[in-house]
Design a protein around this motif. Structure first.
Motif, PDB file in Angstrom:
ATOM      1  N   LEU A   1       0.841  -1.207   0.000  1.00  0.00           N
ATOM      2  CA  LEU A   1       0.000   0.000   0.000  1.00  0.00           C
ATOM      3  C   LEU A   1       0.879   1.261   0.000  1.00  0.00           C
ATOM      4  O   LEU A   1       0.589   2.241  -0.689  1.00  0.00           O
ATOM      5  CB  LEU A   1      -0.936  -0.010   1.217  1.00  0.00           C
ATOM      6  CG  LEU A   1      -1.709   1.285   1.495  1.00  0.00           C
ATOM      7  CD1 LEU A   1      -2.629   1.638   0.319  1.00  0.00           C
ATOM      8  CD2 LEU A   1      -2.537   1.163   2.771  1.00  0.00           C
TER       9      LEU A   1
ATOM     10  N   GLU B   1      -2.950 -13.203  -3.314  1.00  0.00           N
ATOM     11  CA  GLU B   1      -2.109 -12.030  -3.549  1.00  0.00           C
ATOM     12  C   GLU B   1      -2.898 -10.998  -4.353  1.00  0.00           C
ATOM     13  O   GLU B   1      -3.086 -11.143  -5.562  1.00  0.00           O
ATOM     14  CB  GLU B   1      -0.845 -12.443  -4.310  1.00  0.00           C
ATOM     15  CG  GLU B   1       0.274 -11.423  -4.292  1.00  0.00           C
ATOM     16  CD  GLU B   1       0.720 -11.057  -2.867  1.00  0.00           C
ATOM     17  OE1 GLU B   1       0.307  -9.978  -2.412  1.00  0.00           O
ATOM     18  OE2 GLU B   1       1.439 -11.840  -2.225  1.00  0.00           O
TER      19      GLU B   1
ATOM     20  N   GLY C   1      14.315  -8.290   9.531  1.00  0.00           N
ATOM     21  CA  GLY C   1      14.353  -6.833   9.635  1.00  0.00           C
ATOM     22  C   GLY C   1      13.728  -6.214   8.399  1.00  0.00           C
ATOM     23  O   GLY C   1      13.329  -6.928   7.460  1.00  0.00           O
TER      24      GLY C   1
ATOM     25  N   GLY D   1       0.475  -7.825  -5.569  1.00  0.00           N
ATOM     26  CA  GLY D   1       1.876  -8.235  -5.402  1.00  0.00           C
ATOM     27  C   GLY D   1       2.744  -7.264  -6.160  1.00  0.00           C
ATOM     28  O   GLY D   1       2.466  -6.934  -7.322  1.00  0.00           O
TER      29      GLY D   1
HETATM   30  P1  ADP Z   1       2.351  -6.808   0.764  1.00  0.00           P
HETATM   31  O1  ADP Z   1       1.799  -5.441   0.509  1.00  0.00           O
HETATM   32  O2  ADP Z   1       1.321  -7.877   0.902  1.00  0.00           O
HETATM   33  O3  ADP Z   1       3.329  -6.826   1.909  1.00  0.00           O
HETATM   34  P2  ADP Z   1       3.639  -6.513  -1.846  1.00  0.00           P
HETATM   35  O4  ADP Z   1       4.447  -7.469  -2.671  1.00  0.00           O
HETATM   36  O5  ADP Z   1       2.456  -5.905  -2.515  1.00  0.00           O
HETATM   37  O6  ADP Z   1       3.216  -7.266  -0.515  1.00  0.00           O
HETATM   38  O7  ADP Z   1       4.570  -5.314  -1.353  1.00  0.00           O
HETATM   39  C1  ADP Z   1       5.547  -5.474  -0.389  1.00  0.00           C
HETATM   40  C2  ADP Z   1       6.460  -4.268  -0.417  1.00  0.00           C
HETATM   41  O8  ADP Z   1       7.134  -4.182   0.836  1.00  0.00           O
HETATM   42  C3  ADP Z   1       7.553  -4.368  -1.449  1.00  0.00           C
HETATM   43  O9  ADP Z   1       7.955  -3.091  -1.849  1.00  0.00           O
HETATM   44  C4  ADP Z   1       8.671  -5.069  -0.670  1.00  0.00           C
HETATM   45  O10 ADP Z   1       9.942  -4.851  -1.228  1.00  0.00           O
HETATM   46  C5  ADP Z   1       8.532  -4.391   0.660  1.00  0.00           C
HETATM   47  N1  ADP Z   1       9.030  -5.179   1.781  1.00  0.00           N
HETATM   48  C6  ADP Z   1       8.407  -6.173   2.447  1.00  0.00           C
HETATM   49  N2  ADP Z   1       9.166  -6.629   3.456  1.00  0.00           N
HETATM   50  C7  ADP Z   1      10.313  -5.922   3.422  1.00  0.00           C
HETATM   51  C8  ADP Z   1      11.518  -5.924   4.215  1.00  0.00           C
HETATM   52  N3  ADP Z   1      11.678  -6.766   5.219  1.00  0.00           N
HETATM   53  N4  ADP Z   1      12.479  -5.035   3.892  1.00  0.00           N
HETATM   54  C9  ADP Z   1      12.329  -4.171   2.862  1.00  0.00           C
HETATM   55  N5  ADP Z   1      11.226  -4.124   2.083  1.00  0.00           N
HETATM   56  C10 ADP Z   1      10.227  -4.984   2.358  1.00  0.00           C
END
Ligand code: ADP
Length: 482
Positions: A20, A379, A356, A382
């Motif tokens: 989001l 998903e 982290g 995603g």
């Molecule tokens: P969701 O919104 O369900 O978590 P998405 O794939 O739509 O999954 O988006 C996840 C976003 O958050 C991406 O930009 C991803 O790189 C980032 N992200 C998730 N976990 C981490 C983390 N531990 N460190 C850095 N970025 C993260």
């Protein structure tokens, strides 16, 4: 040109916990390019206030006897105007938007987002004399779900659009919270905010918004079925005529292997041979054996069941006996963090688990890996598979939601017709995951085919251009039908 109030609980680069944040930080920019007069409304978390320099006070008000200011700033790196709801009593504290520093949901989370919603409603109705009244209010996820419900009680109101980024998080609270928040009693019924005797913020959006969108066409179809609807299929079927799926775009400047500021070795489609240098650099960084020929599988994710942990964990013993390396970056449920870390401890040459949140490392993992693991149970859209495609890192995904809309399986037919760009599981099972990874590893040994798959992946377009246009058309439609 429409005036659009875009409400979100997070927006990159000011504050982000997941997809989001990425969307709210990039769609408004694309809307601005489409000549929409857009204002992004966000809570003034300390993390946000620390990142901005110029702020202008616009209005003073109060909700629940708590003083609130609306202040104006810009989304860094863009011309998007951001209005912050500054209510120190609920937002000025260390921790995340939804949880404290120990991962516990805020006790007063309903109040936090009710205040965001009240501010949005007052702006929408021009009660704060801001000299700007939206034509359309665009809400996102449960945190802004009360807005369409509250606005429905007014005859002269803007059109409302509600986007579902994830139906699993619904903002459900006890009935007492409805009373404590002094919400209008006419909203308390089974076609309103009530959800089996409880208060659901999400239902405010689903029941009252003029238009509902989800973040991929496939997820828009899936949520009409019990398997994916989290109990909302009845309501959503009733609303089917107003539901559409608009695929998310990505910030193509920020997620670009050719210019990525976090990469020492930048590359593009034409210089793909340089990609491997990112792998050896990451191996050094993470103290993995340095070997440019060993296939690397990456994963950057919230560590929750949704992301496929229930099939990944039982596969690990088998996977880690294969000639490959796995790198996982994430935070989430403690038991997953512990289990993954234990595997990493047992297999230090094969598996690295970094618990982290680390934005630069996320970019380096995307660039370094050959494959990206995302076998989600569901998903909505995603984003990580889209980033992976752009980085020539072939996604291994389950056949659901936005993953099915964006990843084309490397079947023989799709390889031959030049469309294949990743690997799609036949079903959500450990057996299927292992078979799919095995197939990916076999193709990895055929450099010409692999290079073609990478080129296909990197040639896809995931800009906001087309999707922003769909939103503009939807705003217009909502306005015409008001
Ligand atoms: P969701 O919104 O369900 O978590 P998405 O794939 O739509 O999954 O988006 C996840 C976003 O958050 C991406 O930009 C991803 O790189 C980032 N992200 C998730 N976990 C981490 C983390 N531990 N460190 C850095 N970025 C993260």
């Amino acid at each position: 040109m429409s005036k659009v109030l875009y409400i979100s609980s997070e927006a990159f680069p000011l504050i982000k916990t997941g997809g989001l944040g990425d969307v709210a930080g990039s769609l408004p920019i694309a809307l601005l390019k489409k000549s929409q007069d857009v204002r992004l409304l966000l809570p003034a978390y300390p993390e946000v206030l620390n990142k901005i320099t110029k702020i202008k006070k616009l209005a003073i008000t109060s909700y629940y006897d708590l003083p609130v200011e609306i202040v104006e700033t810009r989304l860094p790196g863009s011309n998007v105007i951001v209005w912050l709801v500054d209510c120190p009593a609920v937002f000025d504290r260390p921790g995340g938007p939804y949880t404290d520093n120990h991962g516990q949901p805020w006790d007063d989370i309903a109040l936090r987002f009710a205040i965001l919603c009240h501010a949005a409603v007052d702006i929408a109705l021009n009660n704060l004399q801001l000299n700007w009244q939206p034509d359309v209010v665009h809400c996102n996820d449960w945190q802004s779900g009360l807005v369409p419900a509250l606005l429905s009680l007014h005859s002269k109101r803007p059109a409302t659009v509600f986007t579902i980024h994830n139906l699993a998080y619904q903002g459900i609270f006890k009935q007492q919270t409805f009373t404590d928040l002094h919400l209008p009693i006419e909203l308390w019924h089974m076609d309103g905010l009530e959800y089996y005797g409880q208060l659901s913020f999400m239902k405010g959006g689903l029941a009252y918004a003029d238009k509902i969108t989800t973040v991929s066409p496939n997820y828009a179809r899936e949520i009409l079925e019990p398997e994916f609807s989290f109990g909302f299929d009845g309501l959503l079927k009733q609303r089917a005529a107003d539901i559409s799926g608009i695929i998310n775009g990505i910030d193509e400047k920020y997620w670009n292997p050719g210019t990525d500021k976090y990469l020492e070795h930048k590359y593009n489609r034409r210089s793909l041979n340089k990609k491997v240098r990112n792998k050896t650099a990451l191996q050094k960084e993470l103290s993995l054996p340095v070997d440019d020929s060993i296939p690397m599988i990456g994963m950057v994710s919230r560590l929750v069941e949704q992301k496929g942990l229930e099939i990944i964990l039982p596969s690990l013993e088998t996977l880690l006996a294969m000639p490959l390396q796995i790198v996982i970056l994430g935070t989430g449920e403690t038991h997953y963090e512990i289990l993954l870390s234990e595997y990493a401890h047992k297999h230090p040459e094969r598996l690295k688990v970094i618990i982290g949140y680390n934005e630069p490392l996320a970019h380096r993992i995307e660039a370094a890996s050959d494959m990206y693991l995302m076998p989600s149970t569901f998903e909505p859209c995603g984003l990580n598979q889209l980033y992976s495609l752009r980085y020539g890192t072939l996604p291994i995904v389950n056949n659901v939601g936005g993953l099915a809309d964006t990843v084309i399986n490397s079947s023989e037919e799709n390889i031959n017709n030049g469309t294949a760009n990743g690997f799609v599981l036949k079903q959500q099972s450990t057996t299927s995951l292992l078979a799919t990874i095995q197939r990916a590893l076999t193709l990895y040994q055929k450099p010409e085919i692999w290079r073609q798959l990478q080129t296909n992946a990197m040639s896809g377009s995931f800009s906001w251009q087309t999707s922003a246009e769909h939103y503009v058309n939807l705003y217009q439609q909502a306005l015409n039908e008001l």
